[in-house]
Design a protein around this motif. Structure first.
Motif, PDB file in Angstrom:
ATOM      1  N   VAL A 212      -3.384   1.660  -5.871  1.00 32.39           N
ATOM      2  CA  VAL A 212      -2.639   1.880  -7.113  1.00 32.39           C
ATOM      3  C   VAL A 212      -1.666   0.717  -7.248  1.00 32.39           C
ATOM      4  O   VAL A 212      -0.753   0.566  -6.439  1.00 32.39           O
ATOM      5  CB  VAL A 212      -1.881   3.220  -7.087  1.00 32.39           C
ATOM      6  N   VAL A 213      -1.907  -0.114  -8.245  1.00 33.80           N
ATOM      7  CA  VAL A 213      -1.080  -1.302  -8.435  1.00 33.80           C
ATOM      8  C   VAL A 213      -0.286  -1.156  -9.726  1.00 33.80           C
ATOM      9  O   VAL A 213      -0.868  -0.901 -10.788  1.00 33.80           O
ATOM     10  CB  VAL A 213      -1.958  -2.574  -8.510  1.00 33.80           C
ATOM     11  N   CYS A 214       1.037  -1.272  -9.623  1.00 31.43           N
ATOM     12  CA  CYS A 214       1.863  -1.249 -10.825  1.00 31.43           C
ATOM     13  C   CYS A 214       2.285  -2.671 -11.166  1.00 31.43           C
ATOM     14  O   CYS A 214       2.714  -3.414 -10.285  1.00 31.43           O
ATOM     15  CB  CYS A 214       3.096  -0.376 -10.627  1.00 31.43           C
ATOM     16  N   ILE A 215       2.149  -3.023 -12.451  1.00 27.96           N
ATOM     17  CA  ILE A 215       2.604  -4.332 -12.897  1.00 27.96           C
ATOM     18  C   ILE A 215       3.888  -4.127 -13.688  1.00 27.96           C
ATOM     19  O   ILE A 215       3.903  -3.377 -14.666  1.00 27.96           O
ATOM     20  CB  ILE A 215       1.544  -5.028 -13.768  1.00 27.96           C
ATOM     21  N   ILE A 216       4.966  -4.752 -13.229  1.00 26.36           N
ATOM     22  CA  ILE A 216       6.232  -4.643 -13.948  1.00 26.36           C
ATOM     23  C   ILE A 216       6.666  -6.037 -14.396  1.00 26.36           C
ATOM     24  O   ILE A 216       6.105  -7.043 -13.952  1.00 26.36           O
ATOM     25  CB  ILE A 216       7.336  -3.999 -13.072  1.00 26.36           C
ATOM     26  N   GLY A 217       7.648  -6.043 -15.265  1.00 32.54           N
ATOM     27  CA  GLY A 217       8.137  -7.330 -15.748  1.00 32.54           C
ATOM     28  C   GLY A 217       8.728  -7.192 -17.134  1.00 32.54           C
ATOM     29  O   GLY A 217       8.485  -6.191 -17.812  1.00 32.54           O
ATOM     30  N   PRO A 218       9.515  -8.174 -17.566  1.00 34.59           N
ATOM     31  CA  PRO A 218      10.139  -8.095 -18.890  1.00 34.59           C
ATOM     32  C   PRO A 218       9.102  -8.199 -20.011  1.00 34.59           C
ATOM     33  O   PRO A 218       7.965  -8.616 -19.771  1.00 34.59           O
ATOM     34  CB  PRO A 218      11.085  -9.294 -18.908  1.00 34.59           C
TER      35      PRO A 218
ATOM     36  N   ASP B 172       4.626 -10.038  -5.413  1.00 35.93           N
ATOM     37  CA  ASP B 172       3.529  -9.098  -5.257  1.00 35.93           C
ATOM     38  C   ASP B 172       3.677  -8.487  -3.876  1.00 35.93           C
ATOM     39  O   ASP B 172       3.644  -9.206  -2.877  1.00 35.93           O
ATOM     40  CB  ASP B 172       2.204  -9.888  -5.383  1.00 35.93           C
ATOM     41  N   GLY B 173       3.915  -7.180  -3.805  1.00 38.85           N
ATOM     42  CA  GLY B 173       4.092  -6.599  -2.479  1.00 38.85           C
ATOM     43  C   GLY B 173       4.215  -5.099  -2.542  1.00 38.85           C
ATOM     44  O   GLY B 173       4.136  -4.507  -3.620  1.00 38.85           O
ATOM     45  N   PRO B 174       4.408  -4.453  -1.404  1.00 38.91           N
ATOM     46  CA  PRO B 174       4.596  -3.003  -1.401  1.00 38.91           C
ATOM     47  C   PRO B 174       5.893  -2.643  -2.124  1.00 38.91           C
ATOM     48  O   PRO B 174       6.826  -3.441  -2.132  1.00 38.91           O
ATOM     49  CB  PRO B 174       4.662  -2.639   0.080  1.00 38.91           C
ATOM     50  N   PRO B 175       5.934  -1.451  -2.730  1.00 38.30           N
ATOM     51  CA  PRO B 175       7.101  -1.093  -3.541  1.00 38.30           C
ATOM     52  C   PRO B 175       8.425  -1.190  -2.775  1.00 38.30           C
ATOM     53  O   PRO B 175       9.426  -1.619  -3.353  1.00 38.30           O
ATOM     54  CB  PRO B 175       6.824   0.347  -3.984  1.00 38.30           C
ATOM     55  N   ALA B 176       8.403  -0.835  -1.498  1.00 40.76           N
ATOM     56  CA  ALA B 176       9.648  -0.884  -0.733  1.00 40.76           C
ATOM     57  C   ALA B 176      10.199  -2.311  -0.703  1.00 40.76           C
ATOM     58  O   ALA B 176      11.404  -2.531  -0.851  1.00 40.76           O
ATOM     59  CB  ALA B 176       9.402  -0.374   0.695  1.00 40.76           C
TER      60      ALA B 176
END
Lengths: 260, 205
Positions: free
Chosen positions: A35-41, A233-237
């Motif tokens: 499960v990959v979340c892409i975040i950003g402005p 790009d990495g684990p959420p923690a």
């Protein structure tokens, strides 16, 4: 090159709208079950990246493989050999997509929205298709709303129908393009719960989202984009707890301020 | 002149004929408009350009011109149509231009995302048009289609009036089946004219 071990692999993907470059040499791989979340402005290219993965927005450079099969162009975008409608449909087949604005077909009941592709594409009889569609709707908690038209449903319910529609054709991965951004704050939860259940079932998911809490909890990996490139790009923690770039730190700070 | 039962009968007959021809003309126009609208939306220039030219000509040219070409010019290329058929065919080809433009707008109003959702599910272009785009477009275009149909009826009436004038000018076309409507109109108009003194005030404006 085709690589069968990745669910999705994008290599050196570039994309421009006119003179404005929105993706610069983006590399992204997603493994099966991830499960990959892409975040950003806003304007960082996250939705565009997601759309190029499904070839809804054709990329200008690089190549994208879905479960080992190239999508959109044959031999990379530079060759300019576009796939035929049939080839593209086959390459897309493992992918489901959920949109920000649902895009349910308004002239059909919820169950018909879910059943249509089963009948038209997968050769199911009307009865079979309805059974599968009804099960999919039950799975997202909408069994009792199956025979309503989209305009009789709330935003959260519509988005859950859209998820059921994507699920019904048993995709191997689902792309979510800001699935909760068009919803009332009160309705976000019900959609995120459905997505969380899917993630727990082992579905491969790529999610463009502004829901930092969800990304922190449900994602295996978080990708931070800015100005058309992947910055981190990495684990959420790691991403939320220990941001390496100044840009990500800034971004997280402003989104935390807004959350309060 | 007073309203006789013959006049009334003719009036009703004429009304029926107008309604009948308009109905078939409109249906023909709609049937032609669907492929035309799809051509107008094509990305391929060689498909969209001829459709565009056709639509612009039909929307620009007067109906009477088309009907004259069809009815009087047709026989020269071996196309002999009876007057009502010529009327229906003319109306159909004429109306198709305007209807195609309305349908095109209706199809353009379908959100792109609805089409993308379909293609993500593997639904091909043709099935998408049939099951998703057209059913939605139909809902959008019903009001303007009715409006345009009324314009067609009025256009048709105006045409009949033209012929009615010609009847008086030349006085030699009595018996021409093409002018059946005109006769009806003249009777009707003179009846009304007795009261209103201006016969052009009726349906034709």
């Amino acid at each position: 090159m085709p690589n069968t071990e990745h669910a999705i692999s994008a290599r050196k993907v570039t994309k421009a709208y006119g003179t404005k470059t929105v993706l610069r040499d983006v590399d992204l791989t997603v493994e099966e079950g991830e499960v990959v979340c892409i975040i950003g402005p806003s304007g960082s290219g996250k939705s565009t990246l997601l759309r190029t993965l499904a070839f809804l927005a054709p990329h200008d450079g690089g190549d994208i493989h879905i479960f080992g099969r190239e999508i959109g162009w044959n031999g990379g975008a530079e060759q300019k050999v576009k796939q035929s409608e049939k080839e593209l449909a086959e390459a897309r087949a493992p992918l489901g997509m959920v949109f920000q604005h649902f895009h349910l077909w308004p002239h059909m009941k919820a169950i018909d929205n879910v059943a249509l592709a089963l009948k038209l594409v997968h050769g199911k009889s009307a009865l079979e298709a309805e059974t599968i569609a009804f099960d999919a709707l039950k799975k997202v908690g909408l069994g009792e709303h199956a025979y309503k038209h989209p305009h009789q449903l709330s935003g959260g319910q519509k988005q859950r129908v859209a998820i059921a529609r994507a699920l019904a054709v048993s995709p191997k991965a689902i792309l979510f393009d800001e699935p909760t951004s068009a919803l009332d704050p009160e309705l976000v939860g019900e959609v995120l719960n459905v997505m969380r259940a899917l993630a727990d079932d082992g579905m491969t998911m790529v999610i463009v989202t502004h829901e930092m809490g969800f990304a922190a909890q449900a994602a295996n990996r978080v990708v931070f984009m800015d100005h058309g490139t992947i910055v981190e790009d990495g684990p959420p923690a790691e991403i939320f707890g220990n941001p390496k770039s100044e840009r990500l730190r800034q971004f997280l700070e402003t989104s935390r301020e807004r959350a309060i | 002149m007073s309203l006789t039962s013959t006049d009334l009968g003719l009036l009703i007959q004429g009304l029926g004929l107008t309604a009948w021809m308009t109905l078939w003309g409109t249906l023909l126009a709609l049937a032609l408009a669907v492929p035309l609208a799809l051509c107008l939306r094509s990305n391929r220039f060689w498909i969209s350009a001829p459709a565009r030219v056709y639509v612009e000509v039909m929307r620009g040219a007067p109906l009477v011109l088309l009907l004259f070409l069809l009815y009087y010019g047709g026989p020269q290329i071996g196309l002999r149509l009876s007057a009502p058929v010529a009327g229906i065919v003319g109306l159909g080809f004429f109306g198709a231009g305007a209807f195609a433009e309305i349908l095109r707008a209706g199809l353009n109003a379908v959100p792109t995302g609805d089409v993308e959702a379909a293609s993500m599910l593997g639904i091909n272009r043709f099935k998408c048009i049939v099951h998703i785009e057209i059913p939605q477009a139909v809902r959008t275009v019903i009001p303007p289609i009715f409006g345009q149909t009324i314009i067609l009826v009025k256009e048709f009436c105006r045409l009949i009036r033209h012929n009615h004038r010609r009847t008086h000018q030349s006085g030699q076309r009595i018996g021409d089946p093409h002018l059946f409507c005109a006769t009806v109109y003249r009777r009707g108009a003179s009846v009304l004219g007795a009261r209103r003194s201006n016969c052009t005030g009726w349906t034709c404006r």
